[in-house]
Design a protein around this motif. Structure first.
Motif, mmCIF file in Angstrom:
data_model
loop_
_atom_site.group_PDB
_atom_site.id
_atom_site.type_symbol
_atom_site.label_atom_id
_atom_site.label_comp_id
_atom_site.label_asym_id
_atom_site.label_seq_id
_atom_site.Cartn_x
_atom_site.Cartn_y
_atom_site.Cartn_z
ATOM 1 N N LEU A 6 0.839 -1.203 0.000
ATOM 2 C CA LEU A 6 0.000 0.000 0.000
ATOM 3 C C LEU A 6 0.873 1.253 0.000
ATOM 4 O O LEU A 6 1.588 1.507 0.966
ATOM 5 C CB LEU A 6 -0.930 0.006 1.218
ATOM 6 C CG LEU A 6 -1.858 -1.199 1.348
ATOM 7 C CD1 LEU A 6 -2.604 -1.154 2.670
ATOM 8 C CD2 LEU A 6 -2.841 -1.252 0.176
ATOM 9 N N PRO A 7 0.822 2.063 -1.057
ATOM 10 C CA PRO A 7 1.714 3.224 -1.162
ATOM 11 C C PRO A 7 1.485 4.275 -0.076
ATOM 12 O O PRO A 7 2.418 4.972 0.312
ATOM 13 C CB PRO A 7 1.401 3.796 -2.542
ATOM 14 C CG PRO A 7 0.031 3.312 -2.856
ATOM 15 C CD PRO A 7 -0.065 1.963 -2.222
ATOM 16 N N LEU A 8 0.263 4.374 0.432
ATOM 17 C CA LEU A 8 -0.033 5.349 1.489
ATOM 18 C C LEU A 8 -0.204 4.688 2.853
ATOM 19 O O LEU A 8 -0.595 5.338 3.819
ATOM 20 C CB LEU A 8 -1.297 6.146 1.139
ATOM 21 C CG LEU A 8 -1.253 6.936 -0.173
ATOM 22 C CD1 LEU A 8 -2.546 7.718 -0.369
ATOM 23 C CD2 LEU A 8 -0.046 7.872 -0.214
ATOM 24 N N GLY A 9 0.100 3.397 2.912
ATOM 25 C CA GLY A 9 -0.053 2.681 4.170
ATOM 26 C C GLY A 9 -1.491 2.248 4.401
ATOM 27 O O GLY A 9 -2.414 2.675 3.708
ATOM 28 N N PRO A 10 -1.718 1.377 5.406
ATOM 29 C CA PRO A 10 -3.070 0.888 5.667
ATOM 30 C C PRO A 10 -3.944 1.924 6.371
ATOM 31 O O PRO A 10 -3.490 2.627 7.264
ATOM 32 C CB PRO A 10 -2.843 -0.332 6.567
ATOM 33 C CG PRO A 10 -1.519 -0.097 7.209
ATOM 34 C CD PRO A 10 -0.703 0.725 6.253
ATOM 35 N N ARG A 11 -5.175 2.027 5.921
ATOM 36 C CA ARG A 11 -6.220 2.774 6.624
ATOM 37 C C ARG A 11 -7.561 2.181 6.205
ATOM 38 O O ARG A 11 -8.274 2.746 5.379
ATOM 39 C CB ARG A 11 -6.174 4.258 6.301
ATOM 40 C CG ARG A 11 -7.149 5.045 7.206
ATOM 41 C CD ARG A 11 -7.099 6.543 6.998
ATOM 42 N NE ARG A 11 -7.820 7.206 8.072
ATOM 43 C CZ ARG A 11 -7.994 8.516 8.164
ATOM 44 N NH1 ARG A 11 -7.458 9.322 7.257
ATOM 45 N NH2 ARG A 11 -8.668 9.031 9.156
ATOM 46 N N PRO A 12 -7.897 1.026 6.775
ATOM 47 C CA PRO A 12 -9.140 0.352 6.383
ATOM 48 C C PRO A 12 -10.363 1.240 6.620
ATOM 49 O O PRO A 12 -10.491 1.877 7.670
ATOM 50 C CB PRO A 12 -9.172 -0.884 7.285
ATOM 51 C CG PRO A 12 -7.735 -1.126 7.637
ATOM 52 C CD PRO A 12 -7.119 0.233 7.748
ATOM 53 N N VAL A 13 -11.237 1.283 5.616
ATOM 54 C CA VAL A 13 -12.451 2.100 5.686
ATOM 55 C C VAL A 13 -13.648 1.167 5.623
ATOM 56 O O VAL A 13 -13.830 0.435 4.649
ATOM 57 C CB VAL A 13 -12.496 3.114 4.520
ATOM 58 C CG1 VAL A 13 -13.803 3.886 4.546
ATOM 59 C CG2 VAL A 13 -11.314 4.072 4.608
ATOM 60 N N ALA A 21 -12.674 0.117 -3.769
ATOM 61 C CA ALA A 21 -11.653 0.412 -2.769
ATOM 62 C C ALA A 21 -11.609 1.927 -2.603
ATOM 63 O O ALA A 21 -11.991 2.670 -3.510
ATOM 64 C CB ALA A 21 -10.286 -0.120 -3.207
ATOM 65 N N PRO A 22 -11.161 2.409 -1.460
ATOM 66 C CA PRO A 22 -11.092 3.853 -1.254
ATOM 67 C C PRO A 22 -10.146 4.527 -2.248
ATOM 68 O O PRO A 22 -9.135 3.951 -2.648
ATOM 69 C CB PRO A 22 -10.534 3.979 0.174
ATOM 70 C CG PRO A 22 -10.766 2.649 0.809
ATOM 71 C CD PRO A 22 -10.709 1.650 -0.290
ATOM 72 N N GLY A 23 -10.479 5.751 -2.639
ATOM 73 C CA GLY A 23 -9.568 6.595 -3.386
ATOM 74 C C GLY A 23 -8.726 7.416 -2.421
ATOM 75 O O GLY A 23 -8.803 7.249 -1.202
ATOM 76 N N PRO A 58 -5.468 1.234 -2.807
ATOM 77 C CA PRO A 58 -4.505 0.294 -3.373
ATOM 78 C C PRO A 58 -3.363 0.920 -4.153
ATOM 79 O O PRO A 58 -2.386 0.243 -4.474
ATOM 80 C CB PRO A 58 -5.377 -0.551 -4.313
ATOM 81 C CG PRO A 58 -6.446 0.407 -4.769
ATOM 82 C CD PRO A 58 -6.702 1.334 -3.608
ATOM 83 N N GLY A 59 -3.466 2.212 -4.488
ATOM 84 C CA GLY A 59 -2.426 2.862 -5.276
ATOM 85 C C GLY A 59 -2.907 3.176 -6.681
ATOM 86 O O GLY A 59 -4.006 2.798 -7.090
ATOM 87 N N ASP A 94 -7.063 4.183 -10.376
ATOM 88 C CA ASP A 94 -6.591 3.431 -9.220
ATOM 89 C C ASP A 94 -6.425 1.945 -9.564
ATOM 90 O O ASP A 94 -7.124 1.413 -10.437
ATOM 91 C CB ASP A 94 -7.581 3.570 -8.055
ATOM 92 C CG ASP A 94 -7.586 4.983 -7.480
ATOM 93 O OD1 ASP A 94 -6.637 5.741 -7.759
ATOM 94 O OD2 ASP A 94 -8.533 5.320 -6.759
ATOM 95 N N LEU A 95 -5.516 1.305 -8.853
ATOM 96 C CA LEU A 95 -5.326 -0.135 -9.011
ATOM 97 C C LEU A 95 -6.553 -0.890 -8.517
ATOM 98 O O LEU A 95 -7.363 -0.341 -7.765
ATOM 99 C CB LEU A 95 -4.090 -0.575 -8.217
ATOM 100 C CG LEU A 95 -2.733 -0.113 -8.760
ATOM 101 C CD1 LEU A 95 -1.641 -0.408 -7.745
ATOM 102 C CD2 LEU A 95 -2.426 -0.799 -10.088
ATOM 103 N N PRO A 96 -6.708 -2.153 -8.920
ATOM 104 C CA PRO A 96 -7.814 -2.959 -8.394
ATOM 105 C C PRO A 96 -7.710 -3.125 -6.877
ATOM 106 O O PRO A 96 -6.629 -2.963 -6.302
ATOM 107 C CB PRO A 96 -7.628 -4.311 -9.101
ATOM 108 C CG PRO A 96 -6.778 -4.020 -10.286
ATOM 109 C CD PRO A 96 -5.888 -2.880 -9.888
ATOM 110 N N PRO A 97 -8.809 -3.455 -6.228
ATOM 111 C CA PRO A 97 -8.753 -3.723 -4.782
ATOM 112 C C PRO A 97 -7.774 -4.850 -4.482
ATOM 113 O O PRO A 97 -7.634 -5.790 -5.264
ATOM 114 C CB PRO A 97 -10.191 -4.159 -4.445
ATOM 115 C CG PRO A 97 -11.032 -3.674 -5.584
ATOM 116 C CD PRO A 97 -10.154 -3.645 -6.782
#
Length: 198
Positions: free
Chosen positions: A23-30, A45-47, A92-93, A99-102
């Motif tokens: 994960l390029p921005l690190g985990p932050r599950p929503v 997946a989140p943007g 996901p980046g 954006d990439l797939p989930p």
């Protein structure tokens, strides 16, 4: 009991780091859920904006989705009424065309644990091809064919296009979606969810 179980599970999910190295921005599950929720929204997946705020569908796509549902933000973000669980819980980046797939780790890990704790879901919106591929068996090959066959799964599952501004062309080419499917969803919303519309 079920409420406490769900609260404990949501806390566990929000601490998830199973794919943090990817994960390029690190985990932050929503995720948003309560045992009383009457509708589930399964997206992709989140943007980046959702990642930054931690608020699901907090972007122009969410604006259109709320318009389709005829719901204001207060009702939409009330977990006692609406559960929101994307296929990938973290951003996901970026890919070549968006954006990439989930991430593939998320749905198998968490979806089967969440569902038994949501006994009141009467309608699940499957937003985009990834949710549809996961939840719909024997579905047509294309998203358009799948959404066109929505009555096959309604009201339990409603396959939908993604409400992204990128899909304006699809909506113009397929006016039947907003003429047939959206009113059906709104009817469920008006009958089963409380709160201010519009």
């Amino acid at each position: 009991m079920a409420t406490q179980q769900l609260d404990n599970l949501l806390e566990q999910i929000r601490r998830c780091e199973i794919c943090k190295d990817h994960l390029p921005l690190g985990p932050r599950p929503v995720i948003q859920a309560a045992s009383s929720a009457g509708m589930m929204i399964v997206g992709q997946a989140p943007g980046t904006r959702v990642h930054e705020t931690g608020i699901p569908w907090n972007d122009p796509s969410g604006d259109r989705l709320r318009s389709w549902l005829d719901l204001d933000r207060t009702t939409f973000y009330d977990p006692k009424q609406i559960a929101i669980m994307p296929m990938g819980l973290c951003y996901p980046g970026k890919g070549k065309s968006g954006d990439l797939p989930p991430r593939q780790e998320c749905a198998p890990q968490w979806h089967p644990l969440v569902w038994p704790l949501l006994p009141n879901i009467g309608m699940t919106l499957l937003v985009g091809q990834y949710a549809q591929q996961w939840y719909l068996k024997d579905k047509p090959k294309t998203l358009t064919e799948t959404v066109r066959a929505w009555r096959q799964w309604a009201p339990k599952y409603i396959p939908m296009p993604h409400p992204s501004p990128r899909n304006i062309r699809w909506l113009k080419d397929n006016p039947w979606f907003e003429e047939e499917v959206v009113p059906f969803i709104r009817e469920y919303v008006h009958q089963h969810l409380k709160g201010t519309r519009g």
